[in-house]
Design an enzyme around this catalytic site. Structure first.
Site, PDB file in Angstrom:
ATOM      1  N   CYS A  22      14.736  68.889   0.546  1.00 28.10           N
ATOM      2  CA  CYS A  22      14.650  67.430   0.507  1.00 28.10           C
ATOM      3  C   CYS A  22      13.192  67.056   0.737  1.00 28.10           C
ATOM      4  CB  CYS A  22      15.600  66.785   1.514  1.00 28.10           C
ATOM      5  SG  CYS A  22      15.258  67.219   3.241  1.00 28.10           S
ATOM      6  N   ASN A  25      12.742  67.715   5.293  1.00 28.69           N
ATOM      7  CA  ASN A  25      13.439  68.861   5.903  1.00 28.69           C
ATOM      8  C   ASN A  25      13.889  68.558   7.338  1.00 28.69           C
ATOM      9  OD1 ASN A  25      12.734  72.380   6.681  1.00 28.69           O
ATOM     10  ND2 ASN A  25      14.601  71.474   5.897  1.00 28.69           N
ATOM     11  N   CYS A  27      16.505  65.814   7.641  1.00 25.11           N
ATOM     12  CA  CYS A  27      17.791  65.103   7.532  1.00 25.11           C
ATOM     13  C   CYS A  27      18.744  65.783   6.537  1.00 25.11           C
ATOM     14  CB  CYS A  27      17.570  63.641   7.111  1.00 25.11           C
ATOM     15  SG  CYS A  27      16.600  62.679   8.283  1.00 25.11           S
ATOM     16  N   ARG A  28      18.473  65.602   5.241  1.00 36.28           N
ATOM     17  CA  ARG A  28      19.445  66.038   4.238  1.00 36.28           C
ATOM     18  C   ARG A  28      19.529  67.552   4.090  1.00 36.28           C
ATOM     19  NH1 ARG A  28      16.867  62.484  -0.366  1.00 36.28           N
ATOM     20  NH2 ARG A  28      15.068  63.100   0.915  1.00 36.28           N
ATOM     21  N   SER A  29      18.372  68.209   3.913  1.00 35.31           N
ATOM     22  CA  SER A  29      18.449  69.662   3.651  1.00 35.31           C
ATOM     23  C   SER A  29      18.901  70.472   4.862  1.00 35.31           C
ATOM     24  CB  SER A  29      17.147  70.198   3.040  1.00 35.31           C
ATOM     25  OG  SER A  29      16.040  70.020   3.898  1.00 35.31           O
ATOM     26  N   ASP A 137      19.883  59.282   1.113  1.00 32.89           N
ATOM     27  CA  ASP A 137      18.796  59.530   2.069  1.00 32.89           C
ATOM     28  C   ASP A 137      18.993  58.606   3.263  1.00 32.89           C
ATOM     29  OD1 ASP A 137      16.523  59.859   3.521  1.00 32.89           O
ATOM     30  OD2 ASP A 137      15.146  59.570   1.847  1.00 32.89           O
TER      31      ASP A 137
HETATM   32  P1  4NP Z   1      14.865  64.046   4.547  1.00 33.64           P
HETATM   33  O1  4NP Z   1      14.631  62.571   5.109  1.00 33.64           O
HETATM   34  O2  4NP Z   1      13.973  64.197   3.339  1.00 33.64           O
HETATM   35  O3  4NP Z   1      16.303  64.059   4.221  1.00 33.64           O
HETATM   36  O4  4NP Z   1      14.482  65.003   5.672  1.00 33.64           O
HETATM   37  C1  4NP Z   1      13.379  62.006   5.306  1.00 33.64           C
HETATM   38  C2  4NP Z   1      12.610  62.430   6.352  1.00 33.64           C
HETATM   39  C3  4NP Z   1      11.370  61.862   6.563  1.00 33.64           C
HETATM   40  C4  4NP Z   1      10.914  60.880   5.712  1.00 33.64           C
HETATM   41  C5  4NP Z   1      11.693  60.456   4.643  1.00 33.64           C
HETATM   42  C6  4NP Z   1      12.942  61.034   4.429  1.00 33.64           C
HETATM   43  N1  4NP Z   1       9.654  60.274   5.961  1.00 33.64           N
HETATM   44  O5  4NP Z   1       9.298  59.357   5.211  1.00 33.64           O
HETATM   45  O6  4NP Z   1       8.962  60.710   6.886  1.00 33.64           O
END
Ligand code: 4NP
Length: 169
Positions: A22, A25, A27-29, A137
């Site tokens: 994602c 790294n 939340c989703r992944s 997300d």
């Molecule tokens: P992820 O979520 O890609 O599912 O881990 C996010 C984590 C951080 C950010 C955006 C999405 N950010 O903008 O920092």
């Protein structure tokens, strides 16, 4: 444990290994990794599993507290996971790299080396009825967004475990 071989159209001998990707790294992944670890273990599949982000903002950090809480709601402790960024070696190390959303997939395609062996795809393309969709997300939303994310990555984890289990027979 059954050691799996990847499908013939990629490479006949490399064992199946899966990287979930994602943006951050956190939340989703990591949730996809946790869900798939559970499914693979339940199915007796011996598959190397990891997750990574296309971005580097959260490298070295544990998953978002809301992601940790969601995993714990399903009996899985992901507090030891640490975020890392995708690197060029990943395209040779993993047989399958699964992107949470279309931007992640585009970024992976842009950085993939010409001799990269990994098959790149959108994670939800492996779920009947959810093809072409992005994993929600939840980062900028409320905690309940993580329940939807978990639901989606769980469906994908089940579908992948079925797919890889069938390939192995
Ligand atoms: P992820 O979520 O890609 O599912 O881990 C996010 C984590 C951080 C950010 C955006 C999405 N950010 O903008 O920092």
């Amino acid at each position: 444990m059954r050691r799996l071989r990847r499908d013939h159209f990629t490479s006949p001998m490399k064992p199946i290994s899966v990287l979930f990707v994602c943006l951050g790294n956190i939340c989703r992944s990591p949730l996809a990794e946790a869900a798939f670890r559970r499914e693979a273990q339940g199915a007796g599949l011996d598959i190397a599993i990891d997750s990574a982000g296309t971005g580097d903002w959260h490298v070295g950090k544990p998953p978002d507290p809301r992601a940790r809480a969601e995993a714990m709601r399903h009996g899985i402790d992901i507090s030891s996971y640490r975020a890392r960024q995708v690197n060029l070696q990943d395209f040779g190390r993993f047989s399958h790299i699964l992107a949470a959303d279309h931007q992640n997939l585009a970024d992976l395609r842009a950085m993939a080396p010409p001799d990269g062996e990994a098959a790149l795809s959108l994670l939800l393309d492996h779920v009947e009825g959810l093809e072409g969709q992005a994993v929600a997300d939840p980062y900028f939303g409320e905690e309940d967004g993580f329940a939807e994310t978990w639901q989606q990555v769980s469906l994908a984890a089940q579908a992948l475990a079925r797919k890889f289990g069938v390939q192995e027979r």
